[in-house]
Design an enzyme around this catalytic site. Structure first.
Site, mmCIF file in Angstrom:
data_model
loop_
_atom_site.group_PDB
_atom_site.id
_atom_site.type_symbol
_atom_site.label_atom_id
_atom_site.label_comp_id
_atom_site.label_asym_id
_atom_site.label_seq_id
_atom_site.Cartn_x
_atom_site.Cartn_y
_atom_site.Cartn_z
ATOM 1 N N GLY A 1 0.781 -1.242 0.000
ATOM 2 C CA GLY A 1 0.000 0.000 0.000
ATOM 3 C C GLY A 1 0.806 1.282 0.000
ATOM 4 O O GLY A 1 0.292 2.338 0.372
ATOM 5 N N ASN B 1 -4.800 2.807 -12.857
ATOM 6 C CA ASN B 1 -3.849 1.842 -12.296
ATOM 7 C C ASN B 1 -2.437 2.400 -12.450
ATOM 8 O O ASN B 1 -2.190 3.249 -13.308
ATOM 9 C CB ASN B 1 -3.964 0.511 -13.051
ATOM 10 N N ARG C 1 -5.811 -8.638 -8.281
ATOM 11 C CA ARG C 1 -6.791 -9.454 -9.006
ATOM 12 C C ARG C 1 -7.137 -8.738 -10.303
ATOM 13 O O ARG C 1 -7.273 -7.510 -10.304
ATOM 14 C CB ARG C 1 -8.071 -9.610 -8.185
ATOM 15 N N GLU D 1 6.842 6.303 -8.818
ATOM 16 C CA GLU D 1 5.412 5.983 -8.697
ATOM 17 C C GLU D 1 4.757 6.897 -7.673
ATOM 18 O O GLU D 1 3.649 7.397 -7.874
ATOM 19 C CB GLU D 1 5.221 4.527 -8.253
ATOM 20 N N HIS E 1 1.569 1.009 -13.019
ATOM 21 C CA HIS E 1 2.301 -0.184 -13.430
ATOM 22 C C HIS E 1 3.796 0.142 -13.425
ATOM 23 O O HIS E 1 4.198 1.203 -13.923
ATOM 24 C CB HIS E 1 1.841 -0.579 -14.842
HETATM 25 C C1 GRF Z 1 3.668 -1.164 -7.390
HETATM 26 O O1 GRF Z 1 4.933 -1.509 -7.917
HETATM 27 C C2 GRF Z 1 2.722 -0.874 -8.502
HETATM 28 O O2 GRF Z 1 3.335 -0.311 -9.624
HETATM 29 C C3 GRF Z 1 2.178 -2.232 -8.837
HETATM 30 O O3 GRF Z 1 2.081 -2.904 -7.600
HETATM 31 C C4 GRF Z 1 3.006 -2.338 -6.681
HETATM 32 C C5 GRF Z 1 2.219 -1.899 -5.508
HETATM 33 O O4 GRF Z 1 3.034 -1.413 -4.477
HETATM 34 N N1 GRF Z 1 0.921 -2.147 -9.525
HETATM 35 P P1 GRF Z 1 2.376 -0.729 -3.211
HETATM 36 O O5 GRF Z 1 1.424 -1.766 -2.615
HETATM 37 O O6 GRF Z 1 1.661 0.497 -3.660
HETATM 38 O O7 GRF Z 1 3.501 -0.426 -2.287
#
Ligand code: GRF
Length: 212
Positions: free
Chosen positions: A23, A118, A102, A185, A120
């Site tokens: 998270g 989303n 999922r 991110e 990625h």
């Molecule tokens: C991240 O690397 C995101 O890009 C991918 O899943 C991971 C989630 O990380 N979809 P977090 O749970 O937000 O720390």
């Protein structure tokens, strides 16, 4: 031929975060909301894993949480139908997938088209799917990064909202590259949510325009 144009709403938004794990992206968004940087509230944190650290974090903060046990449903369609009911009951404007492990069913994606985003950990359309940091290293690419995109039924293929680029170094491991990407991110995901509720995200066909 006229092309459908979607423009994100300019309003105080109600978001639902879906997560299955750590998270950290959810936490970055939550922090930006607390700092007054995003015009939205977290109206729901949903998980398919009741012990997910991100889910526990949300509960500790007193946010509304919902856990649905996948095994209590006969199939993925009925599971997603139940989530959809919960989302509609709360008048959610945007579903933010943040490590939700999922795959959403096509009817769910279509019901909330251009209302699900989303993140990625690769530069889509390169390296869709899982373990993509290792795949980038194994391929020998010089750059990778992160992509925020709308969700459509084809996994990881929706219109791209924002991307960030990082170098891939010769001695990178999956861990070191993942950490470099994750830092980005945590910048672009809150930024995308911010832009969305500033009414600055316009989608024409499969292209997204960020309005001034
Ligand atoms: C991240 O690397 C995101 O890009 C991918 O899943 C991971 C989630 O990380 N979809 P977090 O749970 O937000 O720390």
């Amino acid at each position: 031929m006229s092309e459908n144009v979607f423009r994100s709403p300019r309003k105080r938004g109600r978001i639902a975060v879906f997560l299955s794990g750590r998270g950290s992206n959810f936490m970055a968004i939550h922090e930006a909301i607390e700092a007054g940087e995003i015009n939205a509230d977290v109206a729901l944190v949903f998980s398919n894993k009741k012990e997910a650290p991100g889910f526990l974090f949300a509960r500790d903060r007193g946010l509304e949480t919902l856990y649905l046990r996948p095994k209590s449903f006969p199939d993925r369609e009925s599971y997603d139908q139940e989530i959809a009911r919960e989302i509609e009951a709360r008048e959610i404007d945007l579903i933010v997938l943040a490590g939700y492990m999922r795959i959403l069913t096509a009817p769910f994606c279509e019901r909330f088209l251009l209302r699900i985003i989303n993140i990625h950990p690769a530069l889509l359309p390169s390296f869709p799917g899982l373990h993509v940091q290792q795949k980038a290293i194994d391929w020998g690419v010089r750059f990778s990064g992160a992509t925020v995109h709308f969700v459509i039924p084809e996994v990881d293929m929706g219109p791209i909202i924002l991307q960030a680029v990082v170098p891939v170094l010769q001695d990178d491991t999956e861990e070191s590259l993942s950490a470099r990407i994750l830092k980005e991110e945590h910048k672009i995901y809150p930024e995308a949510v911010k832009l969305f509720f500033e009414g600055r995200v316009e989608v024409r066909g499969r292209k997204v325009f960020i309005l001034d």
